[in-house]
Every structure is written in C-alpha cells, then in structure tokens.
Design a protein around this motif. Structure first.
Motif, mmCIF file in Angstrom:
data_model
loop_
_atom_site.group_PDB
_atom_site.id
_atom_site.type_symbol
_atom_site.label_atom_id
_atom_site.label_comp_id
_atom_site.label_asym_id
_atom_site.label_seq_id
_atom_site.Cartn_x
_atom_site.Cartn_y
_atom_site.Cartn_z
ATOM 1 N N VAL A 73 0.847 -1.191 0.000
ATOM 2 C CA VAL A 73 0.000 0.000 0.000
ATOM 3 C C VAL A 73 0.883 1.241 0.000
ATOM 4 O O VAL A 73 1.725 1.413 0.872
ATOM 5 C CB VAL A 73 -0.937 0.004 1.225
ATOM 6 C CG1 VAL A 73 -1.849 1.225 1.169
ATOM 7 C CG2 VAL A 73 -1.764 -1.272 1.270
ATOM 8 N N LEU A 107 -2.654 0.843 -4.673
ATOM 9 C CA LEU A 107 -2.532 -0.513 -4.146
ATOM 10 C C LEU A 107 -1.719 -1.306 -5.165
ATOM 11 O O LEU A 107 -2.081 -1.361 -6.345
ATOM 12 C CB LEU A 107 -3.909 -1.155 -3.957
ATOM 13 C CG LEU A 107 -4.899 -0.410 -3.058
ATOM 14 C CD1 LEU A 107 -6.226 -1.150 -3.022
ATOM 15 C CD2 LEU A 107 -4.348 -0.249 -1.664
ATOM 16 N N ARG A 156 -5.785 4.598 -5.503
ATOM 17 C CA ARG A 156 -6.613 4.594 -4.303
ATOM 18 C C ARG A 156 -7.612 5.753 -4.283
ATOM 19 O O ARG A 156 -8.486 5.789 -3.422
ATOM 20 C CB ARG A 156 -5.731 4.686 -3.051
ATOM 21 C CG ARG A 156 -4.781 3.523 -2.866
ATOM 22 C CD ARG A 156 -3.911 3.705 -1.641
ATOM 23 N NE ARG A 156 -4.715 3.760 -0.420
ATOM 24 C CZ ARG A 156 -4.197 3.993 0.785
ATOM 25 N NH1 ARG A 156 -2.897 4.201 0.909
ATOM 26 N NH2 ARG A 156 -4.961 4.032 1.848
ATOM 27 N N PRO A 197 -1.093 -5.318 4.797
ATOM 28 C CA PRO A 197 -0.078 -4.410 4.267
ATOM 29 C C PRO A 197 1.231 -5.124 3.994
ATOM 30 O O PRO A 197 1.517 -6.167 4.570
ATOM 31 C CB PRO A 197 0.090 -3.362 5.380
ATOM 32 C CG PRO A 197 -0.371 -4.064 6.617
ATOM 33 C CD PRO A 197 -1.446 -5.007 6.182
#
Length: 422
Positions: A115, A120, A154, A169
C-alpha cells in the motif's frame, strides 16, 4: 490498440477496466489506470518483442507468456511455467498454441499487496523452472523469475458503502489500543527514505530500520531479538536462516563473506538500524525470501543486558561490540547461548504526572503481546549477477585493430579522391 509486447523495463501501460459484467455490457480496456509493471531484465530476448504481457483487471490478473521466452527460438513447455509461490498452473494452453495464459485473482497464487499513498500494488512472480530433457546430468537453460506488479489507484472511486478490506499491508504492523505499533522497513542506502523496490542483486546490502511508536508511553528502547529468512511468510518453515539470534546477536557478521552490522549510534532510542549483505537460499530457483524479525522494547533508562542488547561482530578486533552498554553484555554471543543470562528487569508502571500530563507506563507484568511482536517483510527478490549480463569493453588488441583498419580505409578514400580529381 494495446501492444501486449510494449511493456519495457521502467515503462508502464495505463489501463482502466470499463463496463459492467453484471449488466451484460462488454468490458473494454482503456487508459489511464490501473497499470502493470513487468521486470523482464532477466530474459535475454533476441527478438524485438518482449515475451510477457499482463492485463490488470478489476479482480484478477491475466498473464500471457510467449513460449519463445528467451527469444532464442527454443520454445519452453507449459509445464515448466508457474505463477506465484504456490506454483499455480496455466489456465489456457495447448501444444499447438505459441502462448500460455495464466488467470488468477488478485489475492491468489501467493500474491502480496503493498500500500502506497496513491496506489494498491499487487505483486506476483512468473516462474520458469526447466525440466531436464534427455540427459538429466546437463541443462541447457537457466531458471528465471519475472516479477509482476499491478497498480490500482486509491483515489479514483468513492462509495458510501462500508469497506471491509481483506488485504494485509506489505509491512506488517501490529497496533491497537493496548499494543505497541512495531514496524520494520527497507530503507535506501543513505537511510533517508523507505526503499520502493524490493528487487536486489547478490552483492548489494539490505538496509533495515526497525521502529516502535511510543506515543504516550514512557521513553522506550527498541531491540531486535532475532531475525530469520524463509521461502514463505511462515517463520517456522524450512529451509530457514537466522541472521540475528540469541537475543540481539547479529551472527551473520561473523561469516567471512559478510559485513552485516548494527548501525551505531541509533537515530533515536525507539529506532534500530542494521545492514545485512544480500543472500538467497542455495539451490532455490524462485529467488524469493521473506524476513521475519521479533522486536521488543525495554525502558530507555534501563541499562542493556544479555537479553536486551544489539551486538555486532567486529572482524578487525575479533570481538563483539554493543550499540550501547558495556561489552560484557555481548559475551554470550560468542558462546551462542544467551538463554541462561539474567532476566531483564521488569518494566514498572506507577502512573505519574509530568508537566501536567499523565504518562502511561508499560504494565508491571511483562505481557508479550504488549512489549514484543513478530514483523514480516517480503517477498524480496534476490537475483544473481549472471541474471543481468554486463557488456564487456573491447580489449586493447581489438581496439588497435579497429584503429588500424580505420586508418587504412581513410588512406584508400584519399587515394581514390586524388585519382578522381586527376
């Protein structure tokens, strides 16, 4: 129209997936997002077209591989190609076709998620593992791993519906109201910022920065209890290599071919940096490793002891040296047994007012869920130098030969010019 062979190293095709499959409308691909990135530097293709194409769709990634993978005219077999660490098999292939197609969900085939502030990034690897044909004693091609990334913005779509993410993550961070948020990050060579790429070559150095956010706690000092490298995120899997062990001994620095060390002095008490020479497991063709480190804290005013220390091996003096504290705290590193060392003093916690504010201390009972945690970084791609051929400069003999031929050619041209003038 999209050219599937146009994904050059360092470039990206931008895609947006349009259409509603549920309504029966056709889905088309157009710019600008998401986009795919493919590292094809390992593939020494002689052909002008790159052999791997990627489509990043809404919920899956489609990877198309040309059987002439290396551009040499020798076609690879579909059975020699897999996707991700679980070795997912192709979805579409036949002996008559010249391409092999993989289709996998974004969370499938060992895909990992990183992230960033704007995107992403799903990462997966295309693996080529040749099977010896004919005489099993010899091989005529090398394994290859092609890292693939799909980037999704995002900040494109907004919905009023609640989102319950299922991803984890890239850097595992444990935090809650009662737990300290530990972190482990890969840094640039000058420690100025977090490193973006997870691709390394043998001979490079991995720069790690461990940290903890103390917030309203009393001042804490961070330690790296141990670190182990594995082929999967499971730290108990095999094979494995512990390069930090025995409650803070960087044992990798004792090896003849390593310069691994803790960085002294610390930037802050709640941060600890260490550098480790890149390595990979012998005989492993995936070139992937995961790093799991066990981090813990003690009070900053507590003197380091054999169970709370950061010790590096100094080859010049042939002695262990601590980042802070007296040298005797590292004596158990040489014996490779620190479990019998005296227990570290417990963290006391009477609440007290300082400067008009209440500062929360750690509990008197050492709850492991509060003061320590395992943190995972990976996967890291570690490539050999032979995977990236270096162009050789011409030798001095060849250079003089070229200069001589150039002089002869110039003389001939001069003679022809004079004859032409006459």
């Amino acid at each position: 129209a999209y050219n599937p062979w146009g994904l050059l190293r360092g470039e990206a095709e931008l895609w947006r997936y349009r259409g509603d499959p549920s309504s029966g409308q056709p889905c088309t691909l157009s710019q600008p997002s998401p986009w795919a990135w493919v590292d094809v530097s390992q593939l020494q293709a002689a052909a002008p077209l790159h052999p791997v194409a990627v489509q990043c769709q809404e919920a899956q990634v489609v990877v198309t591989v040309h059987k002439d993978l290396f551009g040499t005219g020798r076609l690879v077999r579909a059975a020699e190609l897999t996707l991700g660490s679980p070795a997912c098999l192709p979805a579409v292939w036949s002996a008559a076709e010249t391409t092999v197609t993989f289709m996998a969900g974004l969370h499938e085939c060992g895909s990992t998620l990183r992230v960033t502030p704007d995107a992403l990034v799903y990462s997966v690897s295309l693996n080529y593992k040749p099977v010896p044909a004919g005489n099993p004693v010899i091989v005529r091609t090398n394994p290859a791993v092609v890292p693939i990334e799909c980037h999704y913005p995002r900040r494109d779509n907004v919905s009023s519906n609640g989102v319950k993410p299922t991803w984890a993550p890239f850097h595992s961070t444990l935090s809650s109201e009662e737990k300290l948020p530990f972190s482990l990050r890969l840094m640039n060579d000058d420690w100025s910022a977090e490193r973006v790429s997870t691709i390394f070559r043998l001979g490079e150095v991995l720069h790690f920065q461990a940290g903890v956010n103390t917030e309203n706690h009393a001042p804490l000092r961070l330690f790296v209890d141990n670190c182990v490298a594995t082929l999967t995120p499971d730290r108990s899997s095999s094979p494995q290599y512990a390069f930090i062990d025995f409650s803070g001994c960087l044992v990798d620095g004792q090896l003849d071919d390593a310069t691994s060390t803790f960085i002294s002095p610390r930037p802050r008490q709640d941060v600890l940096q260490f550098a480790v020479d890149a390595f990979k497991f012998a005989g492993d063709s995936s070139n992937l490793i995961y790093i799991t480190c066990h981090l813990k804290v003690s009070l900053a005013d507590q003197a380091p002891d054999p169970l709370n220390k950061a010790c590096s091996f100094n080859k010049a003096s042939n002695l262990w040296a601590p980042v802070e504290g007296t040298q005797d705290v590292c004596s158990c590193c040489e014996m490779r047994s620190c479990g019998l060392a005296r227990h570290s003093r417990r963290l006391h916690a009477p609440s007290q007012w300082q400067g008009g504010r209440a500062r929360r201390e750690l509990p008197s009972q050492l709850d492991p869920l509060v003061k320590e945690a395992d943190v995972v970084v990976g996967p890291l791609f570690i490539h050999s130098w032979q995977d990236h051929p270096v162009r050789r400069m011409p030798s001095q003999g060849h250079l003089w030969m070229v200069l001589g031929l150039a002089a002869v050619a110039g003389l001939v041209i001069l003679i022809l010019a004079v004859l032409g003038a006459l």
